[in-house]
Design an enzyme around this catalytic site. Sequence first.
Site: not given
Ligand code: TXD
Length: 309
Positions: A9-10, A88, A151, A175
């Site tokens: 996940g980038a 969430r 936090r 969480h």
């Molecule tokens: O405390 C915690 N655990 C959290 C969790 C704190 C903050 C965010 N939290 C969760 O992390 C949030 O609710 C999301 O479920 C994840 C990722 O959050 P982010 O803010 O990084 O989301 P983005 O910016 O939308 O990035 C998600 C990336 C995006 O680039 C997609 O293209 C990629 O995930 N993605 C994938 N990568 C690889 N393989 C698959 N299948 C895939 N699907 C989506």
Amino acid sequence: MKPKITVVGAGNVGAQCTYRLAQIELGDIVLLDVVEGLPQGKALDMMQAGAAEVFSAQITGTNHYEDTKDSNLVVITAGLARKPGMSRNDLIMKNAEIVGTVVKNIVKHSPHTILLMVTNPLDVMTYHALQISSPPPHRVLGMAPLLDSARMAYFIAQKLKVSVKEVYAEVLGSHGDLMVPIPRLSTVSGKPITEILTPEQIKQIVQKTKDGGAEIVGLLKTGSAYYAPGTAAARMAEAIIKDKKEVIGTCCYLTGQFGISDVCLGVPAKLGKNGVEEIVEIELLPEEKEALQKAAAAVKELQSILQKP
Ligand code: TXD
């Protein structure tokens, strides 16, 4: 040989985590995403930042799981993030599908890796990853309690106008709405905040901590927090890769600790080269234990949604 760490996940959290891992030069990093060009572009940008800041870490952006082969640790941030008005838990079905695909592919190329889950809903996704990959449970853990306690520590430091370095905040549970902040075990320069702040002030801090993520979602409008989450995940990765045996609030699979079993929940855990090396069963008051058990029951109910055919 240098440790190899993959971040899946980038997006916002994955990129922040990757950058932090590079800054502390924890190892070589592979950043993987389904979107073509995204991990490659961010990796290139970060490597150039490394030339400006002068850190020497190799970051490879990719869309192919072969490049993740033999990772020592994999941080999984792939999935949807919350938008205003979403809980969430609203993310559960779609993210379970994404996490399922990711975990299967990762484990195929790195069967002995440690999985550090970040995707929400965190506790359920950690359990889901464990079900899919079925490694020893100490190798699957989740990041959130460290973020929640960061936090809370921030809010305490703000209230008392002290450095966050003086503050320790204890947060257990899930969480989400049922997180369990423990003011009695949260301290400023070693002194419990229950001796420094009024019950009303503590109540406010506890509520702000529970709403900490939603406050940021409301302000950003297009996604959720990422600097603190990405940094917290990197800190946990550091404790594992450097075998620090540091006790950090971690989402762990419980097998009877605190009277809870077969659920992943936030508890203090000693992290080292094997992942979760020990769950630290601190003494809880009956009402604290009850709150933890309530959180466990709620997470179990969500888990059961995924288990239905
Ligand atoms: O405390 C915690 N655990 C959290 C969790 C704190 C903050 C965010 N939290 C969760 O992390 C949030 O609710 C999301 O479920 C994840 C990722 O959050 P982010 O803010 O990084 O989301 P983005 O910016 O939308 O990035 C998600 C990336 C995006 O680039 C997609 O293209 C990629 O995930 N993605 C994938 N990568 C690889 N393989 C698959 N299948 C895939 N699907 C989506």
